[in-house]
Design an enzyme around this catalytic site. Sequence first.
Site, short mmCIF file in Angstrom:
data_model
loop_
_atom_site.label_atom_id
_atom_site.label_comp_id
_atom_site.label_asym_id
_atom_site.label_seq_id
_atom_site.Cartn_x
_atom_site.Cartn_y
_atom_site.Cartn_z
N GLY A 1 0.57 -0.79 -0.01
CA GLY A 1 0.12 0.42 0.56
C GLY A 1 0.85 0.97 -0.02
O GLY A 1 0.60 2.13 -0.86
N CYS B 1 -0.28 1.22 12.50
CA CYS B 1 -1.70 1.51 12.64
C CYS B 1 -2.19 1.54 13.69
O CYS B 1 -3.37 0.93 14.24
CB CYS B 1 -2.14 0.67 11.40
N1 SAM Z 1 3.31 -1.08 4.34
C1 SAM Z 1 2.03 -2.34 4.26
C2 SAM Z 1 1.67 -1.53 3.32
O1 SAM Z 1 1.56 -0.55 3.07
O2 SAM Z 1 0.98 -2.35 2.49
C3 SAM Z 1 1.88 -2.95 5.69
C4 SAM Z 1 3.20 -3.48 6.56
S1 SAM Z 1 2.22 -4.58 7.95
C5 SAM Z 1 1.68 -2.85 8.97
C6 SAM Z 1 3.94 -5.05 8.73
C7 SAM Z 1 4.90 -5.46 7.62
O3 SAM Z 1 5.93 -5.90 8.95
C8 SAM Z 1 3.25 -7.05 7.82
O4 SAM Z 1 3.21 -7.21 6.19
C9 SAM Z 1 4.57 -8.32 8.17
O5 SAM Z 1 4.64 -9.45 7.55
C10 SAM Z 1 6.06 -7.29 8.57
N2 SAM Z 1 6.97 -8.45 9.02
C11 SAM Z 1 7.62 -8.60 10.51
N3 SAM Z 1 8.37 -8.55 11.35
C12 SAM Z 1 9.04 -8.53 10.08
C13 SAM Z 1 10.61 -8.42 10.05
N4 SAM Z 1 11.24 -8.83 11.24
N5 SAM Z 1 11.24 -7.51 9.10
C14 SAM Z 1 10.46 -7.49 8.51
N6 SAM Z 1 9.25 -7.06 8.04
C15 SAM Z 1 8.39 -7.70 9.05
#
Ligand code: SAM
Length: 462
Positions: free
Chosen positions: A121, A238
């Site tokens: 996104g 969020c």
């Molecule tokens: N930025 C994205 C969007 O706008 O579509 C949404 C991201 S979501 C809030 C957080 C993301 O962090 C998830 O997709 C998750 O898989 C990823 N995540 C969790 N731990 C992580 C890590 N240690 N390193 C990289 N990504 C990670």
Amino acid sequence: MELPIAFLEQMKELLGEEYPEYLESFSRPTCGGLRVNTGKISVEKFLELTRWDLQPVPWVSNGFYVSREEHAEGDAANPAKHPFYYAGLYYLQEPSAMTPASRLPVKPKDRVLDLCAAPGGKATELAARLQGEGMLLANDISASRARALLKNLELQGVENMLITGEEPERLAAVYPEFFDAILLDAPCSGEGMFRKERSMVSAWSGKGPSWYAPVQSRLIRQARQMLRPGGYLLYSTCTFSPEENEQVIAGFLEEFPDMELCPVEPYEGFAPGISVGGRDLSACVHIFPHRIEGEGHFLALMRRRGASVDREEPSGREHRSDALPAAAEEFLSHICRDWSGGRFFCRQDQIYYLPEGVEPAKGLRYLRTGLLVGTMKRSRFEPSQALAMALRPEEFDFVLNLSSEDERTVRYLKGETISLGEREAAGKKGWLLVCTDGFPLGFGKAAGPSVKNKYYAGWRMV
Ligand code: SAM
């Protein structure tokens, strides 16, 4: 809706006299949004082209509201089903979620990292801001979510990108002080989405703020390692919890005096961050659903003090440009474009183009490196869906431009063979770039009075 007592106590303390208004927001409908892909089309042209009655999101220049009620599933006017969606002209996104990428300073030629990027996104907006120049590294640790990220970036026509599925610590070892701008949209307890996604409420009871805060503190430190002096880091979540927001930022600023908090481009509906341990964090921004039309987010924009030093390339780069098979050369001769800034490379039967400044490093798990141009099938060359999305119609010799209202457009997107009128068929043989109102959708192959469908099966309209 049943909300956890501990969450309600937290909100009461955070919001004070605004707390009843926040509770009231649960009885208001949620709203959807659409963000114009300015990497493909200007907002003005988009509004002219669609003539949709769209209300602007007042704090995001390319954001608009989309009413969920008005568009039933399958409705031709439904933006999720419209050919322009398949042409990558916009991304459907909840309005508060449009804010972080809109507030990170990114300009063409920058090196940009989106550390937790899936499903894209925010990465799609960061890519649009680069306008095809510079590079975006979009990373996500989850393999399934990273595949959605790849699809969304390709759908929007992005080619100056690297997509990885890595632990940030491994990225930091390869890209020290490398990026001009970093977005850390951290995993969080999701309190800002409670109105919209009820499942987040039960997830919160399992993994709440105290579970996420140490993860976020680790991620923000790793992000800083990759930020060049003078570069910007935007931390977003969020969620509302100060433990995951202000406390993470306060601890980070305490540990790294070379990081300074910067003002976020204001909007009257934003609320300031609260102070923690005597540190003024009012430059941070809370977005609450009772103050705006949308859900909840938190943002902190920071800059690493100091001036940029000469750029070091990441280790393990290869600079060779591979010789291409004759069939690929022949296909590319019909594309009118200067490829000389970057380089082609072949991996097994696949051919990629790496635009200038987009170089993979050795040893990282890449899901995509640059633009997948196409695949060799024995001695034949098949152009990729990603190539179609990255082209402009004037760059390709053979174009079939269908109106978005032509019933063949939807039939094409559903994977069907489509017919050509006599005049359309004249002189057409072989690969065609199928477009809708001047924007590419995919390839087809003209054979007499019909077009064999080459739209990527995994992306078909259902
Ligand atoms: N930025 C994205 C969007 O706008 O579509 C949404 C991201 S979501 C809030 C957080 C993301 O962090 C998830 O997709 C998750 O898989 C990823 N995540 C969790 N731990 C992580 C890590 N240690 N390193 C990289 N990504 C990670």
